[in-house]
Design a protein around this motif. Structure first.
Motif, mmCIF file in Angstrom:
data_model
loop_
_atom_site.group_PDB
_atom_site.id
_atom_site.type_symbol
_atom_site.label_atom_id
_atom_site.label_comp_id
_atom_site.label_asym_id
_atom_site.label_seq_id
_atom_site.Cartn_x
_atom_site.Cartn_y
_atom_site.Cartn_z
ATOM 1 N N SER A 1 -4.651 7.418 -4.289
ATOM 2 C CA SER A 1 -5.099 8.233 -3.322
ATOM 3 C C SER A 1 -5.360 7.469 -1.961
ATOM 4 C CB SER A 1 -6.275 8.976 -3.723
ATOM 5 O OG SER A 1 -7.322 8.535 -3.848
ATOM 6 N N LEU A 2 -5.377 8.072 -0.713
ATOM 7 C CA LEU A 2 -5.761 7.405 0.446
ATOM 8 C C LEU A 2 -7.127 6.954 0.186
ATOM 9 C CD1 LEU A 2 -3.856 9.444 3.026
ATOM 10 C CD2 LEU A 2 -3.286 7.207 2.164
ATOM 11 N N ASN A 3 -8.030 7.708 -0.217
ATOM 12 C CA ASN A 3 -9.347 7.504 -0.502
ATOM 13 C C ASN A 3 -9.632 6.121 -1.167
ATOM 14 O OD1 ASN A 3 -10.184 9.803 1.208
ATOM 15 N ND2 ASN A 3 -10.489 11.181 -0.645
ATOM 16 N N ASP A 4 -9.037 6.069 -2.115
ATOM 17 C CA ASP A 4 -9.104 4.842 -2.898
ATOM 18 C C ASP A 4 -9.012 3.655 -2.133
ATOM 19 O OD1 ASP A 4 -9.995 6.073 -5.086
ATOM 20 O OD2 ASP A 4 -8.023 6.141 -6.331
ATOM 21 N N LEU A 5 -7.822 3.555 -1.290
ATOM 22 C CA LEU A 5 -7.216 2.496 -0.552
ATOM 23 C C LEU A 5 -8.206 2.395 0.795
ATOM 24 C CD1 LEU A 5 -3.630 3.132 -0.601
ATOM 25 C CD2 LEU A 5 -4.687 1.170 -1.862
ATOM 26 N N LEU A 6 -9.035 3.230 1.190
ATOM 27 C CA LEU A 6 -9.611 3.156 2.515
ATOM 28 C C LEU A 6 -10.323 1.787 2.732
ATOM 29 C CD1 LEU A 6 -11.486 6.222 4.089
ATOM 30 C CD2 LEU A 6 -12.465 3.745 4.095
ATOM 31 N N PRO A 7 -11.253 1.497 1.968
ATOM 32 C CA PRO A 7 -11.874 0.199 2.305
ATOM 33 C C PRO A 7 -10.966 -1.187 2.596
ATOM 34 C CG PRO A 7 -12.832 1.190 0.325
ATOM 35 C CD PRO A 7 -11.581 1.890 0.523
ATOM 36 N N GLU A 8 -9.724 -1.237 1.700
ATOM 37 C CA GLU A 8 -8.819 -2.453 1.881
ATOM 38 C C GLU A 8 -8.229 -2.280 3.324
ATOM 39 O OE1 GLU A 8 -6.536 -3.833 -1.664
ATOM 40 O OE2 GLU A 8 -7.583 -1.896 -2.451
ATOM 41 N N VAL A 9 -7.624 -0.849 3.440
ATOM 42 C CA VAL A 9 -6.790 -0.653 4.602
ATOM 43 C C VAL A 9 -7.552 -0.786 5.777
ATOM 44 C CG1 VAL A 9 -5.482 1.117 5.639
ATOM 45 C CG2 VAL A 9 -5.301 1.014 3.420
ATOM 46 N N PHE B 1 0.706 -1.032 0.121
ATOM 47 C CA PHE B 1 0.010 0.158 -0.040
ATOM 48 C C PHE B 1 1.037 1.279 -0.070
ATOM 49 C CE2 PHE B 1 -3.592 -2.494 2.374
ATOM 50 C CZ PHE B 1 -4.073 -2.970 1.123
ATOM 51 N N ARG B 2 1.941 1.041 0.796
ATOM 52 C CA ARG B 2 2.767 2.297 0.836
ATOM 53 C C ARG B 2 3.389 2.814 -0.560
ATOM 54 N NH1 ARG B 2 5.343 3.875 5.896
ATOM 55 N NH2 ARG B 2 5.204 2.211 7.490
ATOM 56 N N GLU B 3 3.668 1.747 -1.250
ATOM 57 C CA GLU B 3 4.586 1.902 -2.580
ATOM 58 C C GLU B 3 3.195 2.560 -3.594
ATOM 59 O OE1 GLU B 3 5.768 -1.725 -4.222
ATOM 60 O OE2 GLU B 3 7.433 -1.693 -2.506
ATOM 61 N N GLU B 4 1.906 2.134 -3.451
ATOM 62 C CA GLU B 4 0.942 2.537 -4.173
ATOM 63 C C GLU B 4 0.766 3.842 -3.940
ATOM 64 O OE1 GLU B 4 -2.749 0.198 -4.754
ATOM 65 O OE2 GLU B 4 -1.732 -1.560 -3.927
ATOM 66 N N VAL B 5 0.725 4.450 -2.750
ATOM 67 C CA VAL B 5 0.606 5.756 -2.180
ATOM 68 C C VAL B 5 1.852 6.689 -2.946
ATOM 69 C CG1 VAL B 5 0.577 7.461 -0.458
ATOM 70 C CG2 VAL B 5 -0.630 5.321 -0.227
#
Length: 838
Positions: free
Chosen positions: A59-67, A50-54
């Motif tokens: 965006s963090l909003n895109d990752l919110l459900p998974e995180v 996830f860090r690498e994707e950011v």
């Protein structure tokens, strides 16, 4: 009416916002089985991915459900705790930079882990701000198990850490700490000389726990780093001795609402007679007048064991909201010294401010800010106006079961406390636990003394250590327990009901007085009824309570008289309860206006602070200081040569103007060293000569040249900034009087503050060049230095010579007397400036 109908049809803004979060909650829940199938080792790997994707721009909003789904599963494995759906909603509220109002017991500490993990992926650090060191340590250790499971690092900032320990804690992905420590570290960083000494990274994202306590209750309390001032303290004792000779209402009047004291005409004449002065309002006597008013405030508006206590020969402030002691903090403007004189303890010298900032302005510097508390909705307007933070009320996981009874009102304090003891006695007899909330240490001790006479066992919480406090509060829900505490003691600690207490009605909250803020009363009530537990609350009031006396007891007293109530009889009426709440709203509005007013003034200082601190950071971090110094030279020469270049606007003859220019050049740049017989009529010639002096310095100390420039730039900035803070304090103290001249004090403060700031920037440039061009560098061989050390010859400049260098540089101090002006250009006497440094 239209607003009411709109709300009925479409729901409130809060309802509509929460409705938008439900689809995201559903997406997180849909990922639960996938996350449950992961091995423990997969969790840090997922976070790294996830860090690498950011970093790549996702965006963090895109990752919110998974995180969030990953963090929920990590909570189950590391803590044995699964986030409820409403906690997922709370986490989204925090991530979006809003305030989440969540009732007591809804698990705010666990909620924070969701946005913390998500925002930590940026690599810029997340700060979780708590109200005391105990909670910072507890939450970091407790939630740290979850972060470690995910492969994230955790740091804690508490009192007593070294700079190296602070650097390590701030470098972590997640940093827990108190509002005071974060703020003071910011100020201390802006007083350091070298880049590698800085502890904080840029302020990225903060989650403020108990946000109302920190951003509302403490908003008026500035963080101040101070040094010893030079004023004598004898006047405090002298003025304290005359206070008993002044008669209230005759010589002075007290406004309890505004917490101010004013002298009457008779009082002014009386003070002039006692102090043997002709005119108390003469500018020469302004200090006397100030001391008299502060001494009167100390005697009539500040009460021992309420606003402060005396401990180990010192006056220690008691926090009016929490009842905790605040060692190390002092009232400003001489009030603390007035209290010391009143109590007969040693009067400490007034301190001079070296650096300061309010919590309002510190927390507004974060790129993103959010907060959580059980009670924020009553202050929603203030959060929005001052911090741009929207308050969202999150739904509880279980329906609230607490019953809030109407207030009980009696005539006098004695009747009220007798009624309180009777209720405690009755509840204790049946085993129902009681938490008694008081507004001061004095009242908690008084209730304790009454219970001792009745032989009712109880615990008293007033200004004990946080660990002990949390332990006692946590046990307050056990059967038969009676706990007396200030309204906010143990905040952040859940009260779990003991065995058999649910059947008895749960925890009963008994308020001994209404606070001036509804929010504080709601905090006290919120101790009962956590997570669907039963509970109850009731407040006891007397007509001579502070709030009732100042804000509207006349109307209620009239009602009681008309009803013909006798002593000891009580009144319970929802209408009266509502009128008390209206009084509280008026006080809250009044306090909000005060905080807004203070912020308007502090914004002026804040803009100046930002300029100075960014300039300071630039001096610390720039490798080549030469362009900055040359810019200083050009600015100063422009000012020096201005009269000569605009001679049409000056009455003096050209030769006199040239003489003035020459004197100024000598004063600032020490050009007598290089002039010979020339006068430097041409500005370019003067510039070349000044740069020639700097070249001599560079050639004499090539390896240390940049450090020498940096040192004198920072030294001039710090010294003049300190003096500027003092001038701004003086300006603010007297600016209110401009209103009598039909001028807006705030606009006058801005205008004059700007003029003072322009003068500050000029003095920084001038003092820097005075120091650099007057400096002499002497190169000493290492062998000579060793010989000097053996002869125990002290040399100016401090620091030990580096063994690895063949040469070292020292500053040769000019021969000056201790009462001469300091050669560094500060304008102070040598003994008070560089002479203090040896």
């Amino acid at each position: 009416m239209i607003g009411y109908l709109t709300k009925k049809i479409f729901g409130s803004r809060n309802d509509r916002y929460l409705k938008k979060l439900l689809p995201v909650v559903a997406r997180i829940n849909a990922l639960e089985d996938e996350m449950a199938a992961l091995a423990d080792a997969d969790f840090p790997a997922r976070i790294a991915a996830f860090r690498e994707e950011v970093a790549s721009g996702r965006s963090l909003n895109d990752l919110l459900p998974e995180v969030f789904a990953l963090t929920r599963e990590a909570g189950k494995r590391a803590l044995g705790m699964r986030h409820f759906d409403v906690q997922l909603m709370g986490g989204m509220i925090l991530h979006q930079g809003k305030i989440a109002e969540m009732k007591t017991g809804e698990g705010k500490t666990l909620v924070a882990t969701l946005p913390v993990v998500l925002n930590a992926l940026s690599g810029k650090g997340v700060h979780v701000v708590t109200v005391n060191d105990y909670l910072a340590r507890r939450d970091a250790a407790w939630m740290g198990r979850l972060y470690s499971f995910l492969g994230l690092s955790v740091g804690v900032i508490v009192h007593g850490l070294t700079d190296a320990e602070r650097q390590e804690a701030y470098a972590a992905d997640v940093t827990y700490g108190t509002n005071n420590e974060f703020g003071f570290d910011y100020l201390r960083d802006n007083m350091k000389f070298y880049r590698d000494q800085l502890v904080q990274r840029p302020l990225h994202y903060a989650i403020v726990d108990e946000v109302d306590s920190i951003l509302i209750d403490e908003a008026r309390t500035p963080l101040i780093i101070s040094g010893p001032g030079e004023k004598s303290t004898t006047l405090y004792g002298r003025i304290n001795a005359i206070i008993p000779k002044l008669v209230r209402e005759q010589d002075f009047a007290i406004d309890e609402k505004a917490r101010t004291v004013t002298l009457t005409d008779e009082g002014v004449a009386r003070c002039e007679e006692i102090l043997n002065v002709d005119n108390l309002f003469d500018p020469a006597n302004i200090t006397l007048q100030h001391h008299i008013l502060q001494a009167l405030r100390a005697h009539y508006l500040f009460t021992l064991d309420d606003h402060y206590i005396v401990k180990d020969g010192q006056v220690v402030i008691v926090d009016e909201f929490t009842g905790r002691l605040m060692p190390g903090r002092r009232f400003s403007d001489g009030l603390h010294q007035a209290l010391e004189a009143k109590e007969g303890v040693k009067v400490e010298a007034e301190n001079q401010t070296l650096a300061s900032i309010t919590f309002q302005n510190f927390f507004r510097m974060y790129e993103k800010l959010s907060g959580m508390t059980g009670t924020a909705d009553t202050e929603a307007v203030e959060f929005q106006e001052i911090y741009g933070l929207e308050v969202v009320v999150a739904p509880p996981n279980k329906k609230m079961m607490r019953k809030d009874f109407p207030d009980v009102i009696l005539k006098t304090q004695k009747e009220k406390f007798d009624a309180i003891v009777e209720e405690i006695k009755a509840l204790h007899a049946k085993g129902q636990p009681v938490l008694v909330g008081t507004t001061s240490i004095e009242k908690s001790e008084y209730i304790s003394s009454l219970l001792k006479k009745q032989r009712i066992p109880h615990e008293v919480l007033n200004a004990k250590q946080h660990e002990k406090e949390a332990e006692i509060v946590a046990m307050a829900g056990q059967k038969g327990r009676v706990t007396i505490a200030t309204n906010m003691a143990g905040r952040g600690t859940d009260i779990v009901l003991g065995e058999g207490v649910v059947e008895l009605g749960g925890l009963h909250i008994l308020g001994s007085e209404r606070h001036e803020s509804r929010r504080i009363d709601n905090q006290l009530r919120g101790r009962a009824g956590r997570q669907g537990d039963p509970g109850s609350s009731r407040f006891y009031l007397a007509l001579d309570d502070t709030l009732m006396r100042i804000f509207g007891s006349d109307r209620i007293a009239g009602i009681m008289e008309r009803l013909g109530l006798e002593d000891g009889q009580t009144i319970e009426n929802p209408l009266i309860t509502r009128s008390i709440e209206n009084a509280q709203k008026r006080v809250e509005g009044h306090n909000f206006e005060i905080r807004k007013q203070l912020l308007d003034y502090d914004n002026v200082m804040n803009q100046q602070r930002e300029v100075i601190y960014s300039l300071r950071r630039e001096f610390m971090t720039t490798e080549d200081m030469q362009p900055t110094v040359e810019e200083f030279v050009d600015d100063l020469l422009m000012d020096v040569y201005e009269p000569l270049e605009n001679k049409k606007n000056h009455a003096e003859p050209v030769e006199e103007l040239r003489t003035m220019v020459r004197a100024k050049l000598d004063e600032i740049f020490a050009l007598e060293r290089v002039r010979g017989s020339g006068v430097f009529v041409d500005k370019d010639d003067a510039r070349a000569a000044i740069l020639g002096i700097l070249d001599e310095l560079r050639l004499a100390a090539p390896d240390q040249y940049q450090d020498i420039l940096r040192f004198f730039l920072l030294d001039a900035l710090d010294r003049n900034w300190k003096d500027h803070l003092l001038q701004m304090d003086y300006l603010k103290e007297g600016i209110g009087l401009r209103g009598y001249a039909q001028r807006d004090p705030k606009q006058e403060y801005k205008r004059e503050g700007f003029e003072l700031f322009e003068d500050l920037l000029f003095r920084i440039r001038e003092n820097t060049m005075k120091a650099l061009t007057h400096l002499r560098v002497e190169v000493v061989r290492q062998e000579e230095l060793r010989h000097e050390e053996q002869e125990n010859v002290k040399y100016a400049g401090g620091g030990e010579p580096a063994e690895t260098r063949p040469d070292t540089v020292r500053r040769a101090e000019p021969k000056v007397g201790r009462n001469d002006l300091c050669p560094c250009g500060s304008g102070q006497k040598y003994k008070k400036c560089c002479g203090r440094k040896g």
